[in-house]
Each structure stands twice: as C-alpha cells, then as structure tokens.
Design an enzyme around this catalytic site. Structure first.
Site, short mmCIF file in Angstrom:
data_model
loop_
_atom_site.label_atom_id
_atom_site.label_comp_id
_atom_site.label_asym_id
_atom_site.label_seq_id
_atom_site.Cartn_x
_atom_site.Cartn_y
_atom_site.Cartn_z
N CYS A 204 18.26 111.49 2.62
CA CYS A 204 19.10 111.37 3.80
C CYS A 204 18.34 111.58 5.10
O CYS A 204 18.78 111.12 6.15
CB CYS A 204 20.24 112.40 3.73
SG CYS A 204 21.45 112.04 2.44
N ARG A 250 23.89 108.39 9.33
CA ARG A 250 24.12 108.31 7.89
C ARG A 250 24.74 109.60 7.35
O ARG A 250 25.69 109.57 6.57
CB ARG A 250 22.80 108.03 7.17
CG ARG A 250 22.93 107.93 5.66
CD ARG A 250 21.58 107.82 5.00
NE ARG A 250 21.71 107.54 3.58
CZ ARG A 250 20.70 107.46 2.75
NH1 ARG A 250 19.47 107.65 3.19
NH2 ARG A 250 20.88 107.20 1.47
#
Length: 303
Positions: A204, A250
């Site tokens: 991530c 994100r």
C-alpha cells in the site's frame, strides 16, 4: 533489341527503399536469426525464474509489461535507426557484449538474478552497436534504460525506506479522514476505524510501488517528447510526491470501503482493484502537474 531492353531497364524507376530495407540491408538473415535465438535462450530462463521460480518472491508482477513496453518503444524507433548512415563498431561491440555476457554468467552461476537482468541491457545494446555504431545505441537509449525497471530493488533498501513511507502515508490518511469526521485512530502503521483495524502494508505504501510509478512517469515524459530538459527533469522528480499522494488516496479508499462495506469486501477483489485505482490516480496527477508546468514555465522551458 538488346539495346532497347537495356534502355528500358535503365529508365525504369526503382522502388524507393523503405525503412525495412534500410534497416535490414547490413543484416545477414542467418546471423539475425541466431542473434534472436541466442537472446531468447539466455533470458527466457531468467524471466521464468523471476516470475515463477526461485526468485518469484522478488517479482512485482509488472516485469512482462515493462518488457512489452520496451519492445514497443524499440519498434517506434525503427525508422530513426534505419535512417542512420553510420558504420558499425565491432571492437566496441566485443567489449560491451563481453562485459554483458560475463555479468550474465556470474549472475546465473551465483543465483544473482539482478545481475542477470542488468546484463541484458549490455547484450541488447551490442546489437545496434555492431550494425550502426554508437549512433544506433543513442537512438534506443531510453528503451534500454527503461528495461532496468524489471530489476528488483535490493531487499535492504526496500525495508529501510518502506517503513518511514508507510508511517507517513498512515499519518496523512488518518489526518485527512479525521478532518472529515470519521472515527479513526492510528498506532504506528495500524489504522483503527470503527470496529476494524487495518495494517498499512508494503504493497500500500512501499518503495516498490513508487519504483513502478516512477517508471510510468518516465514513460509519460518520454512519450511527450519535450525538447526542454528542464520540464522533463521536473516531471521525473515530481513523480515521487505524486506516487506518495496516490498511495494516500489508495489507503483512504480501502479504509472507507472497509468502514462502510465491511472487512470482507475491503480485503477481497476491491483490494486488488484499489491498486489499479492507484495507477489511474497517479497518471491523472502527473498529467495535471504537466499541464500546470506548461502554464507557469517560461516559454523556452515549456516545450
């Protein structure tokens, strides 16, 4: 009759040589086939090991795409290379090819896949160097450089840089969502929202993601073909903060999906889809910043 035939032959216009004729003129067909087969025999096992074998843990999955993009970039340069009228450089070719093969043999025997992958740049550079000299290499420098993005980053560097990146992304994401009124908290890289806890993992907010986004940014800059080195360099440098912002987006998307739809949805297909959103957001950011540069830079630096 013979004289008339000769005259007709002499006055018949010849078909202009196309780029394929110019490019293939100095190539012996057998030699060309041997070169292609040799390169495939060298590097197909390397990519197999990287994608499916011993080194598969180092793969980020984008390597085949990078190779296809490099092939496409080389195809785009075919006419530029064909127009060159430079002699080959056999001695330089021997040095470059020899260095590349030595690097390949050492990497293959010592199971050092990074050296194997780096060696392909030298092996491939030796081909235009032999037929068109250094002028041919200069024409295809970017595809050869872009091929370096298939090389996995050193694990120590990834771990050293990823940890502060994850912390920074976690801080920015939680601060933004807290400002929007969400019940969110953070402990290190663990985000708590409602009854859910989410770990900000390497995927991530990691260095590998930024590495891939940097490749995308450099490709965009190359395709735009700006004559201004200033604009190109600024765009390349700005990919790093753009990648950071895209990673924050994100993480926020995944946190919101988990909070509103549950942990099962957040960790399922949507988690992978968020990775696609990451690259789309990054591309929008890069294009937007590029437009801004075009508006604010002086004219001599804007094109």
């Amino acid at each position: 009759m013979s004289a008339m035939a000769d005259l007709a032959t002499a006055t018949t216009p010849r078909r202009p040589a196309g780029w394929a004729d110019r490019l293939l003129a100095p190539l012996d067909p057998v030699a060309a086939v041997l070169v292609v087969v040799g390169v495939l025999l060298l590097y197909v096992p390397t990519y197999w090991d990287l994608l499916y074998g011993f080194w598969s843990g180092q793969s980020q999955g984008h390597e085949p795409l990078v190779v296809m993009i490099c092939a496409w970039l080389l195809w785009r340069k075919r006419e530029d290379v064909a127009r060159l009228d430079h002699p080959g450089a056999p001695r330089s070719t021997a040095l470059v090819l020899g260095f590349g093969l030595l690097m390949y043999v050492f990497g293959r025997t010592q199971q050092f896949v990074r050296l194997e992958l780096i060696s392909q740049v030298f092996v491939l550079a030796a081909i235009p160097l032999y037929y068109r000299g250094w002028a041919g290499v200069r024409q295809i420098w970017f595809p050869l450089f872009f091929l370096m993005f298939v090389v996995p980053l050193p694990y120590a560097a990834v771990m050293a840089i990823t940890s502060p990146l994850k912390s920074a992304v976690s801080v920015v994401a939680t601060t933004a969502m807290s400002a929007l009124g969400y019940p969110i908290g953070r402990s290190g890289v663990v985000i708590t929202i409602g009854q859910y806890q989410l770990l900000v993992a390497e995927a991530c907010a990691g260095l590998q993601t930024m590495f891939t986004l940097e490749a995308m940014g450099l490709l965009y800059t190359n395709l735009m073909a700006y004559r201004s080195a200033v604009r190109s360099v600024i765009l390349a440098v700005m990919v790093v903060p753009v990648a950071f912002c895209a990673n924050v987006v994100r993480v926020i998307i995944l946190v919101l999906i988990t909070y509103h739809l549950g942990d099962e949805v957040g960790q399922g297909f949507v988690h992978g889809f968020a990775g696609m959103v990451l690259f789309a957001v990054a591309l929008v950011f890069i294009m937007g910043f590029d437009r801004l540069l075009g508006a604010v830079l002086p004219e001599r630096f804007a094109k």
